[in-house]
Design a protein around this motif. Structure first.
Motif: not given
Lengths: 283, 283
Positions: A210-212, A214-215
Motif C-alpha cells: 500500500r505504501q509503495t 501510494e509513492e
C-alpha cells in the motif's frame, strides 16, 4: 438451514443447473480449490447478489501445480467447507474427482497469452494453462450466467477475463475485492501453513504494498519504488521476493503513470509462497 | 425459396439462435471455410436430418494457415456459396470478418494432443491449434446442439471430437462420409487449383488408398504396404508424398490389425496439397 447439495458428476451438475434455468433462475458460479475461508464466503455472497442460485466447485486442480509444488499438502477439508457454504447460502457444491475432470485420453490445453505474461508465469510457467483449461471446463459443465473470482489472485482474474472474451464463453466475470484481516493480511488457504510469528511477518506484505502504491501514485520512480519494496519485504522477514511489479490494471501491460495501475507481489515465508496486490491510482 | 439469412456479427448470430431455441427448435452447425462444393452440401443435408435449423459458418481462418500456405489465394466466392446454401436448405450463414473473430488483444490458443499427433501436424505444425481454437469459438458463439464435420478431413474430425470431450463442450459431433466424384476423387475446395491433367492424377489417390487398405485388411505387412502406396502415388504422377499411414480409427494411435483402422495420406500435385483417407477393416 440445509447445506448445499453435493454432486460429484458433471451429469448431476448439469441436471440441477438445467432445472434451475427452466425455472427462470439465474446461476452464478464460484470456482474454488476448497479450504474455504472468509474470502470465499464473500465470493458466494457477491454471487448471490447477481443470481438466485450459486454453484461452488471444490476441486484441487492438479494441472495448475508444478511437480515441486504443494499439491499433496494443499489443505483438503470438505466437511468444514460444506459448513461454510451452508452458512454462506450456496446451493450446490460440485466436488468432482480428478478422473471426472481428466478422464483417460484427456489431451487438451488452453493457453492464454496477454495478461499471463511475467509475474506468476515467471515462477510457475504452466500455472495459467492449468487455470484456463479447468475454468473453461467448469464453465462448460455448469453453464453459469456469471462467475465470481477474487482480486487476491489478480493476474488469474485478468487471465480468466481474457479467456472468456477470446473464446466467447458466455459467462460474465465478476471481480471481488480481497478480504483481509484487521491487519490487512489477505485471506488465503495457504495462510494455514504459517506459524504465529510468520503471520506477523505476512501482515507486512500488504502494508509495504500500500505504501509503495501510494509513492508511485505521487510521483516516485517505478524501478526505485518497487526495488525498495522488495528490500523492505526482506527486512520485514520474508526470505525471498519473487517480484514486486507495477502493471496496468486491466491488461497487465507495463505500468503507465497516467492510467489505473496495479502493484503485484509474490514473496516467500519459509516454504510458503504468498501473493498480494493493491491498486495504484493514476497520477 | 429464400436463401439463408446472412449475419456477420456474433451478436446477431446469438440472437437468431436464441429465438430458435425459445421456439423449441434444435440447431445444427456446419463450420466451413467457404468455396462450398457437393461435400459441404451433404454436410448441410445431414445437419438437417438432426436439427430443424442449420447454421453454416463461412470463415477462412487465418490461424490455421502457415505463412507459407495458401491463405491469400484460398478461393473466396460468397455469392456462389450462398446459392449453394439456399439449395441445400441452410437457414443462416455466419460470415464474420477476421476482426470479429480475433479482436485486438486476442491471446488465447487451444492445443489438442492425442489424435493431433503426427500426420498433418508433421507438415502443418500449428494447423490443429488454429482449428481447435476457431471451432471452440464458433461453438461458443452459435451454441449449436450438434455440428457436422466431413470425414475427408479425418484427423480434424478426430481432433474436434477430442476437443469437445476434453473441454465438455455441449455439442454432439457428427462425422459425415466423404463425397466423391464418379472416379472416387474426394471433393475439396483445393481441387479448384488443379488443371485437367492433374485431376486425372488426383483421382488415383483414392484408388491407391482403397487398394492398400484392402491389402492391409487381408494380411499385408504395414510398412511394406504403405511404402508401396507412396511409391505408387509418385508413379501415378504426384510430385511428393507427405505421408501414407495406417492408424486406429478413433484415437489415431498406431494401427492394430484387429481393430477398426484408417489409412490416411497427403500428397502434392504441383503446388496443391491433397489429402484423403479410407477405412481399414479389422483383420
Amino acid at each position: 438451514m440445509n447445506g448445499p447439495t453435493v454432486v460429484d458428476s458433471v451429469t448431476a451438475l448439469r441436471a440441477q443447473v438445467r432445472d434451475w434455468r427452466r425455472a427462470g433462475l439465474r446461476v452464478a458460479m464460484v470456482p474454488t480449490m476448497g479450504a474455504l475461508h472468509e474470502g470465499h464466503v464473500s465470493l458466494v455472497r457477491i454471487a448471490l447478489e447477481r443470481a438466485e442460485r450459486c454453484v461452488v466447485s471444490i476441486f484441487v486442480n492438479p494441472t495448475q501445480f508444478a511437480p515441486t509444488e504443494d499439491l499433496d499438502k494443499y489443505p483438503r477439508q470438505l466437511a468444514r467447507d460444506l459448513d461454510r457454504l451452508r452458512d454462506a447460502g450456496a446451493h450446490l457444491a460440485f466436488t468432482p474427482r480428478v478422473s471426472e475432470m481428466y478422464p483417460a485420453g484427456f489431451a487438451t490445453k488452453i493457453s492464454v497469452g496477454g495478461p499471463s505474461g511475467g509475474l506468476e508465469t515467471d515462477f510457475r510457467p504452466s500455472f495459467f494453462d492449468g487455470v484456463a483449461t479447468v475454468v473453461a471446463k467448469l464453465f462448460m459443465q455448469a453453464a453459469p450466467d456469471c462467475a465470481v473470482f477474487g482480486e487476491k489472485d489478480y493476474q488469474q482474474l485478468c487471465v480468466v477475463r481474457r479467456l472468456c472474451r477470446d473464446l466467447d464463453l458466455p459467462v460474465e466475470i465478476v471481480g471481488a475485492p480481497t478480504v483481509r484481516d484487521a491487519h490487512g493480511l489477505a485471506m488465503s488457504s495457504r495462510n494455514a501453513y504459517l506459524g504465529e510469528a510468520e503471520i506477523e511477518i505476512a501482515r507486512k506484505l500488504n502494508v509495504i504494498l500500500r505504501q509503495t502504491a501510494e509513492e508511485l501514485a505521487t510521483g516516485a520512480d517505478e524501478t526505485k519504488a518497487t526495488g525498495d519494496a522488495a528490500k523492505a519485504l526482506i527486512e520485514a522477514g520474508f526470505q525471498k521476493v519473487d517480484y514486486v511489479t507495477a502493471r496496468q490494471a486491466m491488461t497487465l501491460a507495463p505500468w503507465q503513470r497516467d492510467r489505473n495501475g496495479r502493484l503485484l507481489a509474490a514473496a516467500w515465508l519459509g516454504t510458503t509462497r504468498l501473493i498480494d496486490n493493491v491498486e495504484i491510482l493514476p497520477g
